[in-house]
Each structure stands twice: as C-alpha cells, then as structure tokens.
Design a protein around this motif. Structure first.
Motif: not given
Length: 169
Positions: A69-94
C-alpha cells in the motif's frame, strides 16, 4: 542545520555537542570537509535520476508477492531495499569509487545509521510511507560514504587497494 532526511525521519540535527551524534563522529566528519570526498560523490549520485529509479526498482522487488500500500512499510522491506540499492552504485566514471569503497549495508548498520539521526527504531515503528523510505535509504548511503571517507583517511593503503579492486593481503 537539519537535513531534509532528518526532518522526514523525525530526527534532531547534530549540533557537534553531546547528543544524538557522538563527538568522535562529528570530529571525524569535520576533518573530511575536503573537496572530493565520497560523501560529496554520494550526494551527487543520491540527487540524480539514477538513484531515484534505482531505489524505486529495489523497493518494487522487495515488495513482490507481499502486496503493498506504500504505507506502513516493514523493516524487512527497508533492509532488502537498502541492500539491493548497492547493486546500482555507479561502476564507471567519476562516481566509480562509490562502488569500490561502499559495502552493502546489513540490518545492523541500517538501524545504526537511522539511530544516529534520532529516527524511531524501525523494528518497532516500521517506515511510514515512501517518502520516509527514500529518506531512510539516503541517510544509510550517506552514512556509508562517511564511514568510507574515514577509512580513506585512517587507512589510505587499504582504501587504495579497495579502489583498485584488490586487497593488500
């Protein structure tokens, strides 16, 4: 000065006095005010369209199969989202140093990063909405960049090896 993320998460600002943020942390951050810090690179990435698309995609994946519902988001969703964002960090350029020096955050780090700004314990309160989730991800990745800057300053040889993709041992 209170950042937008701190306002959204309900936390106080660090006034460089005893309080939510420890004196060691504040002193270390003051020493890192030089040009070209990882914090500056991270802030550049966090303010761009790539980050916005990345965290939303990671959130969508974390919610699969659980309804949302995009409200009352669980801690596990936060943890999974934060961990997955790491795979999107820029690997090229400055911005490449971000992907080589920033580790994927674990739940303990995420809780600690939010605690530093005085946010409610996500194990009890969860995350209110998408705006607060985005703010939490920004806080976590900014804190990771602060830690990596401290590593660069205190252990420059190790940091240099990490940036080249090798460990010194």
């Amino acid at each position: 000065q209170v950042s937008n993320q701190q306002r959204q998460l309900g936390g106080p600002s660090c006034s460089k006095s005893v309080g939510t943020c420890c004196l060691f942390c504040c002193a270390a951050m003051a020493d890192l005010a030089d040009e070209g810090t990882l914090v500056e690179l991270m802030e550049e990435w966090l303010s761009g369209d790539d980050f916005d698309a990345s965290w939303r995609e990671c959130y969508d994946r974390a919610c699969r199969g659980g309804g949302r519902s995009d409200r009352n988001i669980s801690e596990n969703v936060l943890y999974q989202t934060c961990a997955a964002v790491h795979g999107h960090l820029p690997a090229e350029g400055e911005l490449k140093p971000l992907s080589s020096l920033i580790p994927s955050p674990d739940p303990e780090f995420i809780r600690g990063a939010l605690e530093v700004i005085g946010a409610d314990d996500v194990r009890e309160a969860g995350i209110k909405d998408l705006e607060q989730l985005e703010a939490a991800v920004v806080v976590v990745y900014t804190q990771l960049a602060h830690c990596a800057d401290i590593l660069r300053k205190q252990m420059p040889d190790v940091a240099a090896h990490m940036e080249r993709g090798s460990l010194p041992y």
